[in-house]
Design an enzyme around this catalytic site. Sequence first.
Site, PDB file in Angstrom:
ATOM      1  N   HIS A  35     -10.134   1.127   1.658  1.00 54.77           N
ATOM      2  CA  HIS A  35      -9.602   2.427   2.097  1.00 54.77           C
ATOM      3  C   HIS A  35     -10.735   3.395   2.445  1.00 54.77           C
ATOM      4  O   HIS A  35     -10.623   4.226   3.341  1.00 54.77           O
ATOM      5  CB  HIS A  35      -8.746   3.077   0.991  1.00 54.77           C
ATOM      6  CG  HIS A  35      -7.301   2.676   1.012  1.00 54.77           C
ATOM      7  ND1 HIS A  35      -6.469   2.877   2.092  1.00 54.77           N
ATOM      8  CD2 HIS A  35      -6.537   2.097   0.059  1.00 54.77           C
ATOM      9  CE1 HIS A  35      -5.257   2.420   1.802  1.00 54.77           C
ATOM     10  NE2 HIS A  35      -5.271   1.944   0.566  1.00 54.77           N
ATOM     11  N   CYS A  45       0.852  -1.197   0.000  1.00 55.87           N
ATOM     12  CA  CYS A  45       0.000   0.000   0.000  1.00 55.87           C
ATOM     13  C   CYS A  45       0.881   1.238   0.000  1.00 55.87           C
ATOM     14  O   CYS A  45       1.870   1.302   0.726  1.00 55.87           O
ATOM     15  CB  CYS A  45      -0.898  -0.005   1.239  1.00 55.87           C
ATOM     16  SG  CYS A  45      -2.069   1.369   1.283  1.00 55.87           S
ATOM     17  N   HIS A  95      -9.278  -3.629  -2.410  1.00 51.47           N
ATOM     18  CA  HIS A  95      -8.264  -2.894  -1.642  1.00 51.47           C
ATOM     19  C   HIS A  95      -8.655  -1.410  -1.566  1.00 51.47           C
ATOM     20  O   HIS A  95      -8.549  -0.785  -0.503  1.00 51.47           O
ATOM     21  CB  HIS A  95      -6.897  -3.062  -2.329  1.00 51.47           C
ATOM     22  CG  HIS A  95      -5.761  -2.314  -1.685  1.00 51.47           C
ATOM     23  ND1 HIS A  95      -4.692  -2.928  -1.093  1.00 51.47           N
ATOM     24  CD2 HIS A  95      -5.526  -0.983  -1.580  1.00 51.47           C
ATOM     25  CE1 HIS A  95      -3.845  -2.004  -0.621  1.00 51.47           C
ATOM     26  NE2 HIS A  95      -4.325  -0.821  -0.914  1.00 51.47           N
ATOM     27  N   GLU A  96      -9.119  -0.858  -2.690  1.00 49.30           N
ATOM     28  CA  GLU A  96      -9.482   0.576  -2.711  1.00 49.30           C
ATOM     29  C   GLU A  96     -10.750   0.851  -1.916  1.00 49.30           C
ATOM     30  O   GLU A  96     -10.822   1.818  -1.156  1.00 49.30           O
ATOM     31  CB  GLU A  96      -9.657   1.066  -4.158  1.00 49.30           C
ATOM     32  CG  GLU A  96      -8.425   0.907  -5.043  1.00 49.30           C
ATOM     33  CD  GLU A  96      -7.132   1.292  -4.343  1.00 49.30           C
ATOM     34  OE1 GLU A  96      -6.128   0.588  -4.553  1.00 49.30           O
ATOM     35  OE2 GLU A  96      -7.129   2.260  -3.557  1.00 49.30           O
TER      36      GLU A  96
END
Length: 185
Positions: free
Chosen positions: A159, A112, A155-156
């Site tokens: 966030h 990341c 993954h995004e």
Amino acid sequence: MIKMNDITRDGDPVLRKRAAKATFPLTAEQKELADRMMEYLVKSQDPEIAEKYKLRAGVGLAAPQVGVSLQMAAVLVPGGKDKPVLFKEILVNPVIVSESVQVAALEEGEGCLSVDKDIPGYVPRHDRITIKYQTVDGENKKIRLKDYPAIVCQHEIDHLKGTLFYDHINKKEPLKIADDAVIIG
Ligand SMILES: OCN(O)CCCc1ccccc1
Ligand code: NI
């Protein structure tokens, strides 16, 4: 242009907040941010430019990673010779509406831009997902993704919920994963 020192690092509370839902029309600043986030990904994937500006290569970038707690992320997943771009999109207010039971993880684990240290271990995710999101112009979209593009989008979207990749790694046995998991090389 966004450079590494513009990227918030682990420890900054903005990375652990649930980002605010975007409302439409987006402001000019929000649209400009989307462009700059995608520009970062494009430049970071060009070896010469990345070297020149010391950019860490990234296949995704979420607004909280540049200090903006807004539900918006840029994704740029490169392909191969035949298809140089697998998936390129700005996701606004993305929601995973369905996900496979089948688990998948990148063989190399994940990294990341907001986490400076390497944290080894499988990051178990869903192999296939359906996402509903809006474009910067407010158009509603629904797409189905699998394998690498699906991993990147998860993954995004994490966030935007204040989750970081290593939250998913098995603390006691980082390389433990379901026997039938799809390992993506
Ligand atoms: O948030 C994006 N960013 O930190 C860049 C790395 C993106 C990424 C890396 C490995 C697997 C999935 C996604
Ligand atoms: Ni990240």
